[in-house]
Design a protein around this motif. Structure first.
Motif, mmCIF file in Angstrom:
data_model
loop_
_atom_site.group_PDB
_atom_site.id
_atom_site.type_symbol
_atom_site.label_atom_id
_atom_site.label_comp_id
_atom_site.label_asym_id
_atom_site.label_seq_id
_atom_site.Cartn_x
_atom_site.Cartn_y
_atom_site.Cartn_z
ATOM 1 N N GLY A 48 0.686 -1.307 0.111
ATOM 2 C CA GLY A 48 -0.128 0.054 -0.046
ATOM 3 C C GLY A 48 0.825 1.277 -0.088
ATOM 4 O O GLY A 48 -0.019 2.361 -0.023
ATOM 5 N N CYS A 49 1.638 0.802 0.138
ATOM 6 C CA CYS A 49 2.419 2.600 0.697
ATOM 7 C C CYS A 49 3.502 3.299 -1.339
ATOM 8 O O CYS A 49 3.836 2.142 -2.171
ATOM 9 N N SER A 103 9.300 0.139 7.948
ATOM 10 C CA SER A 103 10.458 0.197 9.133
ATOM 11 C C SER A 103 11.528 -0.101 8.775
ATOM 12 O O SER A 103 12.802 -0.032 9.077
ATOM 13 N N VAL A 104 11.372 -1.315 8.382
ATOM 14 C CA VAL A 104 12.495 -2.266 8.176
ATOM 15 C C VAL A 104 13.688 -1.969 6.587
ATOM 16 O O VAL A 104 14.874 -2.168 7.187
ATOM 17 N N ASP A 142 14.229 9.636 1.955
ATOM 18 C CA ASP A 142 13.350 10.654 1.716
ATOM 19 C C ASP A 142 11.690 10.125 0.993
ATOM 20 O O ASP A 142 10.487 10.817 1.425
ATOM 21 N N ASP A 143 11.761 8.645 0.134
ATOM 22 C CA ASP A 143 10.658 8.681 -0.520
ATOM 23 C C ASP A 143 10.403 7.757 0.785
ATOM 24 O O ASP A 143 8.663 7.361 0.929
ATOM 25 N N LEU A 144 10.961 6.861 1.776
ATOM 26 C CA LEU A 144 10.137 6.297 3.151
ATOM 27 C C LEU A 144 10.068 7.133 3.639
ATOM 28 O O LEU A 144 9.064 6.261 4.634
ATOM 29 N N LEU A 148 6.458 6.599 5.960
ATOM 30 C CA LEU A 148 6.395 6.316 7.509
ATOM 31 C C LEU A 148 5.512 7.209 8.256
ATOM 32 O O LEU A 148 4.844 7.137 9.478
ATOM 33 N N GLY A 149 5.011 8.983 7.500
ATOM 34 C CA GLY A 149 4.513 9.599 7.996
ATOM 35 C C GLY A 149 2.790 9.432 7.471
ATOM 36 O O GLY A 149 1.644 9.843 8.591
#
Length: 211
Positions: A48-49, A103-104, A142-144, A148-149
């Motif tokens: 989903g990200c 997170s990983v 930056d993408d991740l 995370l947000g």
């Protein structure tokens, strides 16, 4: 001399560094590792990200840069080989939910960035290639960060202290300890860069599931 282990909250800066020695890419090894990145991925579905295709392409470019940074043949460093116990099953496993997967991946990229952002690494590698690698890792982070947000809830604060993310942290701690014990020798760096190439290749399946 600054500590080689950057704090977990260190910022991702991209300073200029002094030039280093000549590079001797290992074409055969790089070709094998790139094949790992380009293989078909198994079932598991998207998490989903919304990572863009460019995120994966940057990851492949980072692998190429790591291969180009290498200078010694592995046969010259056999005595320095070490099993760093990469938590492969945790990283590649299909049981990770979205928050864990993000997170990983973030931890792997951040720790890799930190590893190649020390004074010792700046002295060990070609300046241009090192800067390009740092920039690519920064872009992926930056993408991740955006992903995370989107992950909220009480679970977030525990992600970095338990399970797969903690295993990744311990894995990189072992790499830092190894380099220190080997006094950051040329062979030690060669062993480490091969290990990082292997671990980043293994994380590609997880990146695909986040697209």
């Amino acid at each position: 001399m600054a500590s080689e282990n950057l704090p977990q909250g260190s910022t991702r800066r991209l300073p200029s560094q002094p030039s280093s020695s000549l590079i001797f890419p290992m074409a055969c090894v790089l070709s094998l590792l790139m094949a790992l990145v380009l293989v078909s991925y198994g079932p598991g579905g998207s998490l989903g990200c919304d990572l863009s295709q460019n995120h994966v392409l940057v990851g492949r470019q980072n692998l190429r840069l790591l291969g180009q940074m290498r200078r010694l043949s592995p046969r010259f460093c056999l005595k320095d080989r070490k099993d760093f116990a990469f938590p492969q099953e945790m990283v590649e496993g299909g049981q990770l939910h979205e928050a864990q997967a993000i997170s990983v991946l973030h931890e792997m990229l951040q720790q890799t960035f930190n590893l190649f952002h020390t004074e010792r690494s700046s002295a060990a590698w070609d300046t241009t290639l090192l800067e390009q690698l740092r920039t690519g890792l920064h872009q992926q982070l930056d993408d991740l960060d955006a992903c995370l947000g989107t992950v909220t809830g009480e679970e977030d604060s525990a992600l970095g202290r338990t399970g797969p993310t903690l295993a990744v942290k311990r894995y990189f701690q072992g790499i830092h300890v190894y380099l220190k014990e080997k006094e950051y020798s040329d062979c030690a760096w060669e062993i480490v860069i091969m290990e990082i190439m292997r671990s980043l290749s293994s994380s590609t399946n997880l990146q695909e599931r986040l697209r």
